[in-house]
Design an enzyme around this catalytic site. Structure first.
Site, PDB file in Angstrom:
ATOM      1  N   GLY A 159      -9.256  10.360   7.310  1.00  0.00           N
ATOM      2  CA  GLY A 159     -10.198   9.335   7.773  1.00  0.00           C
ATOM      3  C   GLY A 159     -11.004   8.729   6.640  1.00  0.00           C
ATOM      4  N   ARG A 197       0.818  -1.213   0.000  1.00  0.00           N
ATOM      5  CA  ARG A 197       0.000   0.000   0.000  1.00  0.00           C
ATOM      6  C   ARG A 197       0.857   1.271   0.000  1.00  0.00           C
ATOM      7  NH1 ARG A 197      -5.119   2.061   0.505  1.00  0.00           N
ATOM      8  NH2 ARG A 197      -6.081   0.018   0.344  1.00  0.00           N
ATOM      9  N   HIS A 210     -20.389  10.745  -1.483  1.00  0.00           N
ATOM     10  CA  HIS A 210     -20.714   9.532  -0.714  1.00  0.00           C
ATOM     11  C   HIS A 210     -22.234   9.347  -0.741  1.00  0.00           C
ATOM     12  CE1 HIS A 210     -20.171   6.465   2.375  1.00  0.00           C
ATOM     13  NE2 HIS A 210     -21.182   6.998   3.017  1.00  0.00           N
ATOM     14  N   ASP A 219     -10.243  13.871   4.154  1.00  0.00           N
ATOM     15  CA  ASP A 219      -9.109  14.009   5.076  1.00  0.00           C
ATOM     16  C   ASP A 219      -8.525  12.614   5.285  1.00  0.00           C
ATOM     17  OD1 ASP A 219     -11.171  14.380   8.106  1.00  0.00           O
ATOM     18  OD2 ASP A 219     -10.812  12.668   6.769  1.00  0.00           O
ATOM     19  N   ASP A 262     -14.436   8.850   4.997  1.00  0.00           N
ATOM     20  CA  ASP A 262     -15.685   9.630   4.873  1.00  0.00           C
ATOM     21  C   ASP A 262     -15.876  10.585   6.050  1.00  0.00           C
ATOM     22  OD1 ASP A 262     -17.176   6.569   3.660  1.00  0.00           O
ATOM     23  OD2 ASP A 262     -16.232   8.187   2.523  1.00  0.00           O
ATOM     24  N   ARG A 309     -10.986   3.241  -2.865  1.00  0.00           N
ATOM     25  CA  ARG A 309      -9.795   2.999  -2.045  1.00  0.00           C
ATOM     26  C   ARG A 309      -9.595   4.152  -1.053  1.00  0.00           C
ATOM     27  NH1 ARG A 309      -8.385  -2.284  -2.505  1.00  0.00           N
ATOM     28  NH2 ARG A 309      -8.264  -2.944  -4.692  1.00  0.00           N
ATOM     29  N   ASN A 354     -14.930  14.198  -2.229  1.00  0.00           N
ATOM     30  CA  ASN A 354     -15.510  12.876  -2.463  1.00  0.00           C
ATOM     31  C   ASN A 354     -17.023  12.990  -2.427  1.00  0.00           C
ATOM     32  OD1 ASN A 354     -15.628   9.950  -2.607  1.00  0.00           O
ATOM     33  ND2 ASN A 354     -16.193   9.992  -0.443  1.00  0.00           N
TER      34      ASN A 354
END
Ligand code: GRF
Length: 193
Positions: A145, A69, A111, A143, A147, A95, A109
């Protein structure tokens, strides 16, 4: 906040889009591309979204996650940095992006739930199983984390009797497609005021 890019037109921001799936959100961004320029579409695997970008003559790069990763994160940073974007948009990207990536780029993002409810990869199924009557979609800053970044915009979507995960997700995606385009247009415009 997005830095002032060195693009030619004040509202012509430079966007890289991250995908992993069917790419209907990407398609909405391709079809609405005014006020921003899609520099490239980057994915962790070959998928229908990559095919859509290719049909639209948008450069594509697949960066497969093959075990290491840290190496993948470094390759993602190098790949995206090569396009020098003002904004990175995760549109169905599945990812978790590493800390270096989210600190290097302004990333947003979309969601398919009303965060902070139902984070993670099964948001629609989790909302349906919980029995909520209203769910929706969220556009947020990414960030370190999962979501958890600051919320930028949300839209409510009703759960209908007899909904399956698929029917509910498709109804959410209708709102997602409109919201992500609106946010990117407003986001880029703000970045140049
Ligand atoms: C979207 O609902 C997105 O929020 C979620 O996966 C879906 C992607 O759809 N992460 P598509 O690949 O753009 O059709």
């Amino acid at each position: 906040m997005v830095g002032v890019s060195n693009s030619i037109s004040p509202t012509h921001n430079r966007v890289v889009i991250l995908v992993s799936g069917t790419g209907t959100l990407l398609q909405a961004l391709i079809d609405a591309a005014q006020g921003y320029e899609i520099l490239a579409v980057v994915s962790d695997k070959y998928c229908k979204a990559i095919q859509r970008a290719t049909v639209a003559n948008i450069p594509t790069v697949v960066v497969p996650l093959e075990g290491d990763r840290d190496a993948w994160n470094a390759q993602m940073v190098e790949t995206v940095a090569g396009f020098d974007p003002d904004l990175v948009v995760s549109a169905g990207f599945m990812r978790i992006l590493g800390p270096e990536f989210v600190h290097r780029f302004t990333v947003i993002n979309t969601h398919p739930a009303l965060l902070p409810s139902f984070p993670g990869a099964h948001a629609v199924r989790d909302a349906l199983n919980y029995g909520v009557k209203i769910t929706g979609t969220t556009v947020h800053r990414v960030d370190e984390g999962v979501d958890t970044g600051p919320i930028i915009a949300q839209r409510a979507v009703p759960v209908e009797p007899g909904d399956t995960e698929e029917t509910l997700h498709e109804r959410i995606k209708i709102e997602e497609r409109q919201l992500i385009v609106e946010v990117i247009k407003s986001f880029t415009l703000e970045s140049h005021e």
